[in-house]
Design a protein around this motif. Structure first.
Motif, PDB file in Angstrom:
ATOM      1  N   PRO A   3       6.091  -3.883   2.983  1.00 40.32           N
ATOM      2  CA  PRO A   3       6.220  -2.852   4.028  1.00 40.32           C
ATOM      3  C   PRO A   3       4.900  -2.716   4.787  1.00 40.32           C
ATOM      4  CG  PRO A   3       6.082  -1.845   1.866  1.00 40.32           C
ATOM      5  CD  PRO A   3       6.105  -3.320   1.649  1.00 40.32           C
ATOM      6  N   PHE A   4       4.809  -3.405   5.916  1.00 42.16           N
ATOM      7  CA  PHE A   4       3.557  -3.495   6.661  1.00 42.16           C
ATOM      8  C   PHE A   4       3.048  -2.131   7.128  1.00 42.16           C
ATOM      9  CE2 PHE A   4       0.930  -4.807  10.368  1.00 42.16           C
ATOM     10  CZ  PHE A   4       0.012  -5.558   9.660  1.00 42.16           C
ATOM     11  N   GLU A   5       3.932  -1.174   7.339  1.00 43.42           N
ATOM     12  CA  GLU A   5       3.489   0.145   7.789  1.00 43.42           C
ATOM     13  C   GLU A   5       2.722   0.903   6.711  1.00 43.42           C
ATOM     14  OE1 GLU A   5       7.614   0.546   6.150  1.00 43.42           O
ATOM     15  OE2 GLU A   5       6.739  -0.754   7.665  1.00 43.42           O
ATOM     16  N   ARG A   6       2.820   0.430   5.449  1.00 44.87           N
ATOM     17  CA  ARG A   6       2.091   1.071   4.344  1.00 44.87           C
ATOM     18  C   ARG A   6       0.921   0.228   3.851  1.00 44.87           C
ATOM     19  NH1 ARG A   6       5.936   2.707  -0.275  1.00 44.87           N
ATOM     20  NH2 ARG A   6       5.889   0.453  -0.386  1.00 44.87           N
ATOM     21  N   ALA A   7       0.622  -0.861   4.533  1.00 44.95           N
ATOM     22  CA  ALA A   7      -0.463  -1.760   4.129  1.00 44.95           C
ATOM     23  C   ALA A   7      -1.654  -1.588   5.069  1.00 44.95           C
ATOM     24  CB  ALA A   7       0.018  -3.199   4.155  1.00 44.95           C
ATOM     25  N   CYS A  55     -13.561  10.984   6.128  1.00 43.01           N
ATOM     26  CA  CYS A  55     -12.759  12.154   6.514  1.00 43.01           C
ATOM     27  C   CYS A  55     -12.101  12.850   5.321  1.00 43.01           C
ATOM     28  CB  CYS A  55     -11.692  11.744   7.530  1.00 43.01           C
ATOM     29  SG  CYS A  55     -10.545  10.496   6.919  1.00 43.01           S
ATOM     30  N   ARG A  56     -12.325  12.333   4.120  1.00 42.89           N
ATOM     31  CA  ARG A  56     -11.821  12.921   2.871  1.00 42.89           C
ATOM     32  C   ARG A  56     -10.297  12.838   2.708  1.00 42.89           C
ATOM     33  NH1 ARG A  56     -16.635  12.447   1.774  1.00 42.89           N
ATOM     34  NH2 ARG A  56     -18.074  14.171   1.566  1.00 42.89           N
ATOM     35  N   ASN A  57      -9.619  12.060   3.542  1.00 47.58           N
ATOM     36  CA  ASN A  57      -8.196  11.836   3.331  1.00 47.58           C
ATOM     37  C   ASN A  57      -8.037  10.881   2.159  1.00 47.58           C
ATOM     38  OD1 ASN A  57      -6.540  13.248   5.365  1.00 47.58           O
ATOM     39  ND2 ASN A  57      -7.873  12.154   6.791  1.00 47.58           N
ATOM     40  N   LYS A  58      -6.860  10.911   1.543  1.00 46.42           N
ATOM     41  CA  LYS A  58      -6.656  10.075   0.358  1.00 46.42           C
ATOM     42  C   LYS A  58      -5.296   9.397   0.402  1.00 46.42           C
ATOM     43  CE  LYS A  58      -5.273  14.139  -2.105  1.00 46.42           C
ATOM     44  NZ  LYS A  58      -5.907  15.384  -2.291  1.00 46.42           N
ATOM     45  N   VAL A  59      -5.256   8.236  -0.257  1.00 40.06           N
ATOM     46  CA  VAL A  59      -4.021   7.476  -0.414  1.00 40.06           C
ATOM     47  C   VAL A  59      -3.959   6.960  -1.849  1.00 40.06           C
ATOM     48  CG1 VAL A  59      -3.853   6.752   2.010  1.00 40.06           C
ATOM     49  CG2 VAL A  59      -5.077   5.322   0.390  1.00 40.06           C
ATOM     50  N   THR A  60      -2.763   6.681  -2.305  1.00 41.25           N
ATOM     51  CA  THR A  60      -2.581   6.080  -3.621  1.00 41.25           C
ATOM     52  C   THR A  60      -2.272   4.599  -3.435  1.00 41.25           C
ATOM     53  OG1 THR A  60      -1.726   8.152  -4.501  1.00 41.25           O
ATOM     54  CG2 THR A  60      -1.258   6.156  -5.762  1.00 41.25           C
ATOM     55  N   LEU A  61      -3.097   3.754  -4.045  1.00 35.03           N
ATOM     56  CA  LEU A  61      -2.891   2.315  -3.977  1.00 35.03           C
ATOM     57  C   LEU A  61      -1.904   1.900  -5.062  1.00 35.03           C
ATOM     58  CD1 LEU A  61      -6.609   1.172  -3.614  1.00 35.03           C
ATOM     59  CD2 LEU A  61      -4.963   1.685  -1.801  1.00 35.03           C
ATOM     60  N   VAL A  62      -0.911   1.104  -4.683  1.00 33.00           N
ATOM     61  CA  VAL A  62       0.084   0.650  -5.651  1.00 33.00           C
ATOM     62  C   VAL A  62       0.106  -0.865  -5.809  1.00 33.00           C
ATOM     63  CG1 VAL A  62       1.579   2.660  -5.464  1.00 33.00           C
ATOM     64  CG2 VAL A  62       1.919   0.743  -3.911  1.00 33.00           C
ATOM     65  N   THR A  71      -0.134   1.032  -0.013  1.00 35.07           N
ATOM     66  CA  THR A  71      -0.197   2.441  -0.394  1.00 35.07           C
ATOM     67  C   THR A  71       1.200   3.034  -0.519  1.00 35.07           C
ATOM     68  OG1 THR A  71      -0.232   3.319   1.854  1.00 35.07           O
ATOM     69  CG2 THR A  71      -2.344   2.629   0.928  1.00 35.07           C
ATOM     70  N   THR A  72       1.268   4.270  -0.968  1.00 35.46           N
ATOM     71  CA  THR A  72       2.550   4.962  -1.117  1.00 35.46           C
ATOM     72  C   THR A  72       2.946   5.692   0.161  1.00 35.46           C
ATOM     73  OG1 THR A  72       1.419   6.898  -2.012  1.00 35.46           O
ATOM     74  CG2 THR A  72       2.314   5.310  -3.592  1.00 35.46           C
ATOM     75  N   GLN A  73       2.043   5.796   1.124  1.00 37.68           N
ATOM     76  CA  GLN A  73       2.368   6.540   2.337  1.00 37.68           C
ATOM     77  C   GLN A  73       2.228   5.650   3.572  1.00 37.68           C
ATOM     78  OE1 GLN A  73      -1.074   9.302   1.805  1.00 37.68           O
ATOM     79  NE2 GLN A  73      -1.109   9.234   4.031  1.00 37.68           N
ATOM     80  N   THR A  74       2.916   6.022   4.628  1.00 36.42           N
ATOM     81  CA  THR A  74       2.875   5.276   5.879  1.00 36.42           C
ATOM     82  C   THR A  74       1.532   5.503   6.569  1.00 36.42           C
ATOM     83  OG1 THR A  74       5.258   5.503   6.134  1.00 36.42           O
ATOM     84  CG2 THR A  74       4.006   4.957   8.107  1.00 36.42           C
ATOM     85  N   LEU A  75       0.881   4.405   6.948  1.00 37.22           N
ATOM     86  CA  LEU A  75      -0.417   4.475   7.592  1.00 37.22           C
ATOM     87  C   LEU A  75      -0.370   4.113   9.063  1.00 37.22           C
ATOM     88  CD1 LEU A  75      -2.543   2.792   4.792  1.00 37.22           C
ATOM     89  CD2 LEU A  75      -2.252   5.220   5.234  1.00 37.22           C
ATOM     90  N   ARG A  76       0.704   3.472   9.498  1.00 38.31           N
ATOM     91  CA  ARG A  76       0.836   3.065  10.890  1.00 38.31           C
ATOM     92  C   ARG A  76       2.299   3.126  11.312  1.00 38.31           C
ATOM     93  NH1 ARG A  76      -1.746  -2.384  10.788  1.00 38.31           N
ATOM     94  NH2 ARG A  76      -2.155  -2.079   8.619  1.00 38.31           N
ATOM     95  N   LYS A  77       2.516   3.341  12.581  1.00 40.69           N
ATOM     96  CA  LYS A  77       3.867   3.336  13.116  1.00 40.69           C
ATOM     97  C   LYS A  77       4.118   1.982  13.763  1.00 40.69           C
ATOM     98  CE  LYS A  77       4.088   8.228  13.998  1.00 40.69           C
ATOM     99  NZ  LYS A  77       4.248   9.304  14.977  1.00 40.69           N
ATOM    100  N   LEU A  78       5.206   1.364  13.382  1.00 42.69           N
ATOM    101  CA  LEU A  78       5.569   0.077  13.966  1.00 42.69           C
ATOM    102  C   LEU A  78       6.380   0.306  15.236  1.00 42.69           C
ATOM    103  CD1 LEU A  78       6.450  -1.911  10.750  1.00 42.69           C
ATOM    104  CD2 LEU A  78       4.323  -1.860  12.006  1.00 42.69           C
ATOM    105  N   GLY A  79       6.312  -0.639  16.161  1.00 36.89           N
ATOM    106  CA  GLY A  79       7.009  -0.516  17.441  1.00 36.89           C
ATOM    107  C   GLY A  79       8.509  -0.272  17.278  1.00 36.89           C
TER     108      GLY A  79
END
Length: 80
Positions: A3-7, A55-62, A71-79
């Protein structure tokens, strides 16, 4: 399929892990508190919390490969 939006890409430079740019604040060349050995542990299935020092934001690496951290969360929006 990955899932490229979470990578997010990363670079290893002399045993330091750099993120080319922060997905949250846009800061360039962020040195993160992650060792190459910990990336190997993530590849083997261990989850890891990653906190961005800019910026002190956090993600969980899986998961990880040689170029991207998954990661477990979306980091980018795909077209659309």
């Amino acid at each position: 399929m990955i899932p490229f939006e979470r990578a997010w890409p990363y670079d290893l430079i002399m045993n330091d892990v750099y993120i080319p740019n922060c997905p949250f604040c846009g800061e360039d060349n962020v040195l993160v508190a992650l060792r190459p050995e910990e990336i190997k542990e993530v590849q083997e299935g261990k989850k890891r919390l990653l906190i961005f020092p800019c910026c002190r934001n956090k993600v969980t690496l899986v998961d990880a490969d040689r170029d991207y951290l998954l990661t477990t969360q979306t980091l980018r929006k795909l077209g659309q």
